[in-house]
Design a protein around this motif. Structure first.
Motif, mmCIF file in Angstrom:
data_model
loop_
_atom_site.group_PDB
_atom_site.id
_atom_site.type_symbol
_atom_site.label_atom_id
_atom_site.label_comp_id
_atom_site.label_asym_id
_atom_site.label_seq_id
_atom_site.Cartn_x
_atom_site.Cartn_y
_atom_site.Cartn_z
ATOM 1 N N THR A 57 0.610 -1.097 0.131
ATOM 2 C CA THR A 57 -0.124 -0.011 0.046
ATOM 3 C C THR A 57 0.787 1.304 -0.029
ATOM 4 O O THR A 57 0.891 2.369 -0.977
ATOM 5 C CB THR A 57 -0.929 -0.088 0.799
ATOM 6 N N ALA A 58 1.900 1.283 0.270
ATOM 7 C CA ALA A 58 2.677 2.199 0.786
ATOM 8 C C ALA A 58 3.406 2.353 -0.527
ATOM 9 O O ALA A 58 3.601 2.924 -0.780
ATOM 10 C CB ALA A 58 3.949 2.509 1.644
ATOM 11 N N ALA A 60 1.929 1.885 -3.061
ATOM 12 C CA ALA A 60 1.131 2.564 -4.112
ATOM 13 C C ALA A 60 0.988 3.629 -4.049
ATOM 14 O O ALA A 60 1.306 4.404 -5.421
ATOM 15 C CB ALA A 60 0.125 1.327 -4.287
ATOM 16 N N LEU A 61 1.191 4.668 -2.687
ATOM 17 C CA LEU A 61 1.122 5.603 -2.129
ATOM 18 C C LEU A 61 1.480 6.294 -2.813
ATOM 19 O O LEU A 61 1.565 7.220 -3.959
ATOM 20 C CB LEU A 61 0.252 5.743 -1.062
ATOM 21 N N ARG A 66 -0.639 0.560 -8.187
ATOM 22 C CA ARG A 66 -1.490 -0.341 -7.163
ATOM 23 C C ARG A 66 -0.967 -1.973 -7.682
ATOM 24 O O ARG A 66 -1.548 -2.577 -7.137
ATOM 25 C CB ARG A 66 -3.223 0.131 -7.812
#
Lengths: 336, 336
Positions: A57-58, A60-61, A66
Motif C-alpha cells: 500500500t505504501a 502504491a501510494l 496499484r
DNA sequence: CTCTAGAATGGAAGCGCTCCCAGAGATTCC
DNA sequence: GGAATCTCTGGGAGCGCTTCCATTCTAGAG
C-alpha cells in the motif's frame, strides 16, 4: 504469547539494521543502481533476517501504481457468469497478469450498486487498468469506461461501438466456416440459432452464416434466438422445426444452445446427423459429452483472456498496442 | 486538449475550497461527528463541485485497511476452476463482500509461482482477509494459511485439518439421504462413484453412503472413484458395471460424474431409472438437462460463497463467528 | 597534481489520507 | 457567577515507501 506482537518491520528498520540510509535500502529493494556491493549485501541480509516484506500500500501510494488490474463481467451475473466461458477467460487473464506481477480484481457489475462501486473504484484509482468482458450494447458500464482515464481493454467488442483497444475472436469467419461445412456436407435447409441480438458476437456469427449462405446461392433463413443457455437452444430448435419442418442442418451460436438443439431434435424424433446436422460454437467441454459429440467452432477462450490481459499490461506500460482478432477453427465431430 | 491535464483533486483542495481544515473535511468524508452543519454542507458542495473521490490507497495506508478480500482457488486451475461450482461460489461471495464494501481479489493458486505471490500478498498485507476454497489435504496453500496473521475462512474443510473458521455443506447428511432415497425405492445393489480421496467432500459423501447402507443392514460396496468430471464418471460407471453386473442403483459424488454414469449406462444398454437408478450431488444446471433429468442432492453453492464471505467480514470486524454447516436437500427428478 | 565526470550516499520532501490532541466557544448546573 | 462538560476546529504527526537533490567520494583525463 512468548513473542511480543511485534509490528511488521519497515524499511527504516531494515536500513538501520544494515547501517545504511532508507534511500539506499529502497534502492536495493528495487534493485536500482548506485549502491555499493557491501551495502547491497548488508541490506539483503537485513531483509532476510527481519523477514521483511515491503508494504504494497505504501509503495502504491508513493509510485501511484496499484499492481492490480480489474476484470469486469457485466450483465446478469448468476446466469452469465456461470458459463464456463468466463472461467477460462479468467484463467488466461490471470496467467498473463501474473507475468506482469499484477493481481486480479474481479468485478461482477450486474446490479446498479455494483456498477456504482466499479465507477468509484476507477475514479479512486483503485486499479491500474480494466478489462471489460462481454459488454453488451448500451451497457451502462460503457459510460464508466468512457469516463475513466485508466487504460481499458475490451474482451470482445461491444455492439455498436469500436473501442480503441480490444481482443476478439474471429466470429464472422468461424460462423462462415461452420455454415460452409454444413453446405459441403450437402445440406441445403440450414437454419441458425443465434444469441441475444444486442451482442456483437451474435451479430457477427449471424453475419458469417448469412455470408456463407449467400455465397452458396442460398437464401439465409431468419434465425431463432436464444440466450446462450441450453434450454433456450432447445426452445429455439423446437420453434425452427415448426417453422421449417424440412430443415436438414442447424448452426447454433454456441455449444450450450447446440446441446439444447440436440435434445429438442431427439425429442422430435430426428436423428443427428442423419436427418439434421448440428454445429455449435466455442468448443467447451460440453461439446465432447453430448450424444452425438458436437462439431463446433473452436475459439481460443483462454487465449482471449490471456491476450486481453497482455494488451492491458502493455497499455499500462505506456505502449500503444493494436486491436487483436484471434483465429477460430472448425472441429469436426459426430453431429455432422 | 482544451482542459489541462489537471490532477485529481485531493482532500486538501476540497478543504481549501470549502474554507475548512483538512481534518474537518476528512470528518465529513467519513461522516464522523463534530462538524457543524454549515461546514459539513460547504465540504459536501466542494466535493461535488470538484468531483472529488478519495484516494483509496492513501486511505488504506492511513487506516491499515485495504478494503479488499482475497478468494483463493487452489488446485489445477484450468480443470477445477472451469467447474461452474466456483462461478456460483464467487457470485455469492461477491455479493456478500459488496455489502461490506469490500472488493474481491481472485487468486488462482495452482502453480508454485502463484502460491508464492499469494504468500507475498498476505505478508505484504495486500488484502484484509482470505477465503480459501476447496483446499485439499496437504495443499501447500495450507502452509501459507497457517503462517499469515490475517483472518482466514475456509470454504469447505480441507481433509485432515479442522480450521477454526469454515463454511461447509452437510455432505454426510446429503449423501445419506441420497442413498436412503435409493433404498426407499427398493434398490439393494447400490454402488457409489466418489471423487478424489484426498478431498474431504469425497470422504464425507462416501461416509453418508456407508452410513445409510449399514443402517439398512446392507454391506456398503467399495466405491469407484473419479475426479469430479463427466468422463471420469463414465469410466467409473463402466468399471462398476463390470464389477457388479447386477447393480440397480448408483450414487455419484457430483452431478458431472452422475451425467457420465448416465452416458455409460446408456452405452451399456441399461435403462435409467428402470434398470439402474442414479443420484448425483450439487444440483448444477447439468442435472436438469441430462436425459433422464437427474435426481440429486442440492447444496446451496451460492450461499456457501455468501456465508464464507460474511464470516470473513465478521472476522475482519473483530468478531469471532462460529463455523457453519449449510443444509443440503434431495431433489427428486426422473433418474430414480 | 589539478580538474572533472560519475558513482555513492543520506537528508528530506512528498504521495493523500486519518486521527490524536490541545485550544476555543458554547452549555449546563449548582 | 464560576466550574465542569461538551462540541467544534485546525495543527500536526504519522502510515511506509519512493525519489529528487545536494554533497561527498573515487578515479580517470590532461
Amino acid at each position: 504469547m512468548t513473542d511480543m506482537p511485534r509490528r511488521r518491520p519497515t524499511l527504516d528498520e531494515v536500513a538501520e539494521r544494515a547501517g545504511v540510509s532508507r534511500s539506499a535500502a529502497s534502492r536495493v529493494l528495487n534493485n536500482a543502481p548506485h549502491v555499493s556491493r557491501d551495502k547491497r549485501e548488508a541490506v539483503q541480509r537485513a531483509i532476510r533476517e527481519l523477514r521483511y516484506v515491503p508494504n504494497t500500500t505504501a509503495r502504491a501510494l508513493a509510485t501511484r501504481q496499484r499492481g492490480v488490474a480489474a476484470l469486469v463481467i457485466s450483465g446478469e451475473t448468476p446466469a452469465i457468469f456461470a458459463d464456463p466461458f468466463f472461467a477460462k477467460v479468467i484463467v488466461g487473464a490471470s496467467a498473463a497478469l501474473e507475468e506482469a506481477d499484477l493481481h486480479l480484481m474481479l468485478c461482477l457489475a450486474a446490479a446498479d450498486r455494483s456498477r456504482q462501486r466499479l465507477a468509484e473504484l476507477l475514479r479512486a484509482r483503485g486499479v491500474d487498468g480494466v478489462m471489460l468482458m462481454a459488454v453488451r450494447e448500451n451497457d451502462p458500464v460503457l459510460h464508466t469506461a468512457r469516463e475513466t482515464e485508466l487504460p481499458v481493454v475490451f474482451g470482445g467488442r461491444p455492439a455498436g461501438h469500436e473501442p480503441p483497444w480490444y481482443v476478439d475472436a474471429d466470429n464472422v469467419g468461424g460462423a462462415r466456416r461452420a455454415t460452409e461445412h454444413l453446405l459441403a456436407r450437402g445440406r441445403r435447409r440450414v437454419v441458425m440459432i443465434c444469441g441475444p441480438l444486442d451482442t456483437q458476437v451474435s451479430r457477427e456469427r449471424h453475419r458469417g452464416y448469412r455470408e456463407a449462405m449467400i455465397l452458396a446461392g442460398l437464401e439465409p433463413l431468419p434465425p431463432a434466438s436464444g440466450d446462450f443457455t441450453e434450454p433456450s437452444g432447445a426452445t429455439a430448435m423446437t420453434e425452427l422445426l415448426e417453422r421449417h419442418p424440412d430443415v436438414d442442418a442447424v448452426f447454433a451460436a454456441n455449444d450450450n444452445m447446440a446441446a439444447g438443439a440436440l435434445r429438442a431434435l431427439r425429442g422430435a424424433g430426428r436423428a443427428v446427423p442423419h436427418d439434421v446436422a448440428v454445429v455449435g460454437f466455442d468448443d467447451l467441454d460440453i461439446a465432447q459429452i453430448t450424444e452425438p459429440s458436437l462439431t463446433t467452432v473452436r475459439q481460443p477462450i483462454q487465449a482471449l483472456g490471456h491476450e486481453t490481459a497482455r494488451m492491458l499490461v502493455r497499455l499500462i506500460g505506456g505502449e500503444e498496442p493494436s486491436p487483436l482478432i484471434l483465429p477460430t477453427r472448425l472441429v469436426a465431430r459426430s453431429s455432422t
